[in-house]
Design a protein around this motif. Sequence first.
Motif, PDB file in Angstrom:
ATOM      1  N   PHE A 210       0.856  -1.098   0.129  1.00 42.48           N
ATOM      2  CA  PHE A 210       0.009  -0.068  -0.113  1.00 42.48           C
ATOM      3  C   PHE A 210       0.690   1.373  -0.079  1.00 42.48           C
ATOM      4  O   PHE A 210       2.307   1.221   0.550  1.00 42.48           O
ATOM      5  CB  PHE A 210      -1.176  -0.051   1.192  1.00 42.48           C
ATOM      6  N   GLU A 211       0.300   2.449  -0.595  1.00 44.80           N
ATOM      7  CA  GLU A 211       0.898   3.755  -0.688  1.00 44.80           C
ATOM      8  C   GLU A 211       0.909   4.324   0.581  1.00 44.80           C
ATOM      9  O   GLU A 211       0.017   4.880   1.066  1.00 44.80           O
ATOM     10  CB  GLU A 211       0.681   4.607  -1.973  1.00 44.80           C
ATOM     11  N   ALA A 212       1.855   4.207   1.579  1.00 50.88           N
ATOM     12  CA  ALA A 212       1.807   4.919   2.895  1.00 50.88           C
ATOM     13  C   ALA A 212       1.933   6.451   2.975  1.00 50.88           C
ATOM     14  O   ALA A 212       1.279   7.056   3.860  1.00 50.88           O
ATOM     15  CB  ALA A 212       3.042   4.482   3.937  1.00 50.88           C
TER      16      ALA A 212
ATOM     17  N   TYR B  88      -5.744   0.702   6.121  1.00 54.82           N
ATOM     18  CA  TYR B  88      -6.654   1.799   6.535  1.00 54.82           C
ATOM     19  C   TYR B  88      -5.776   2.768   7.008  1.00 54.82           C
ATOM     20  O   TYR B  88      -4.968   2.917   7.693  1.00 54.82           O
ATOM     21  CB  TYR B  88      -7.617   1.361   7.570  1.00 54.82           C
ATOM     22  N   ARG B  89      -6.209   3.973   6.325  1.00 59.30           N
ATOM     23  CA  ARG B  89      -5.514   5.555   6.534  1.00 59.30           C
ATOM     24  C   ARG B  89      -6.517   6.286   7.520  1.00 59.30           C
ATOM     25  O   ARG B  89      -7.536   6.402   6.964  1.00 59.30           O
ATOM     26  CB  ARG B  89      -4.975   5.945   5.416  1.00 59.30           C
TER      27      ARG B  89
ATOM     28  N   ILE C 117     -10.227   5.019   6.428  1.00 61.93           N
ATOM     29  CA  ILE C 117     -10.598   4.910   5.093  1.00 61.93           C
ATOM     30  C   ILE C 117      -9.890   3.699   4.655  1.00 61.93           C
ATOM     31  O   ILE C 117      -8.385   3.414   4.702  1.00 61.93           O
ATOM     32  CB  ILE C 117     -10.162   6.030   4.196  1.00 61.93           C
ATOM     33  N   ARG C 118     -10.497   2.643   3.859  1.00 65.56           N
ATOM     34  CA  ARG C 118      -9.854   1.565   3.522  1.00 65.56           C
ATOM     35  C   ARG C 118      -8.966   1.859   2.174  1.00 65.56           C
ATOM     36  O   ARG C 118      -9.703   2.334   1.057  1.00 65.56           O
ATOM     37  CB  ARG C 118     -10.996   0.478   3.057  1.00 65.56           C
ATOM     38  N   TYR C 119      -7.815   0.980   1.937  1.00 62.79           N
ATOM     39  CA  TYR C 119      -7.366   0.846   0.898  1.00 62.79           C
ATOM     40  C   TYR C 119      -6.673  -0.475   0.602  1.00 62.79           C
ATOM     41  O   TYR C 119      -6.451  -1.254   1.558  1.00 62.79           O
ATOM     42  CB  TYR C 119      -5.800   1.843   1.192  1.00 62.79           C
ATOM     43  N   TYR C 120      -7.095  -0.873  -0.721  1.00 60.02           N
ATOM     44  CA  TYR C 120      -6.872  -2.468  -1.089  1.00 60.02           C
ATOM     45  C   TYR C 120      -5.512  -2.615  -1.191  1.00 60.02           C
ATOM     46  O   TYR C 120      -4.681  -1.614  -1.724  1.00 60.02           O
ATOM     47  CB  TYR C 120      -7.790  -2.714  -2.333  1.00 60.02           C
ATOM     48  N   TYR C 121      -5.012  -3.805  -0.779  1.00 62.10           N
ATOM     49  CA  TYR C 121      -3.539  -4.079  -0.955  1.00 62.10           C
ATOM     50  C   TYR C 121      -3.385  -4.207  -2.512  1.00 62.10           C
ATOM     51  O   TYR C 121      -4.250  -4.694  -3.106  1.00 62.10           O
ATOM     52  CB  TYR C 121      -3.148  -5.213  -0.322  1.00 62.10           C
ATOM     53  N   ARG C 122      -2.175  -3.734  -3.264  1.00 57.81           N
ATOM     54  CA  ARG C 122      -1.807  -4.166  -4.356  1.00 57.81           C
ATOM     55  C   ARG C 122      -0.768  -5.414  -4.249  1.00 57.81           C
ATOM     56  O   ARG C 122      -0.389  -5.657  -3.112  1.00 57.81           O
ATOM     57  CB  ARG C 122      -1.018  -3.025  -5.256  1.00 57.81           C
TER      58      ARG C 122
END
Length: 157
Positions: free
Chosen positions: A101-103, A128-129, A138-143
């Motif tokens: 994920f882009e931190a 989640y950020r 806010i959810r971020y999907y893993y690449r």
Amino acid sequence: MSLRLKPTATIMGIIGPLLLVLFLSMPAAEAKRKSFWNRWFPVKTVTVTNMVPVRIILTCFSFDDNLGEQRLWPGDQFTFKFRERVWPNTRFNCSQETGVFEAYRSDYECNDKRVNRCWWRVHDKNAYRWSWKENRWIRYYYRQDWESVPHDNSLSS
């Protein structure tokens, strides 16, 4: 009887006080310089918390820096700090077993000069950020791998 001063004594009488004034004004000038630097290039902080019920190995990196492997037990945190580059925009990615994920990206709201801190929670399937504006995670999907992370300015969540 009159006293006659040597030329070196006269010069030192003038230069000495000037050097003293310059020496005393240096801390103020240094503080002003640091204030300018901090205003335009503040320190950014990213904190990642492991919410997975087992130990993970987290690796955070930009395309310039590799911060190494961090072994995080459940509830452990990893924090790193940096100053953003002017161009191109600074990005940090973090990877673990389930993906990347882009931190940090310059367009995240945690780049706001009033905040300057990104909080992340790493879970099994998503990261989640914390959103300061929305007051929620806010959810971020893993690449699947770091090569799928955009390398140019085509940013997407």
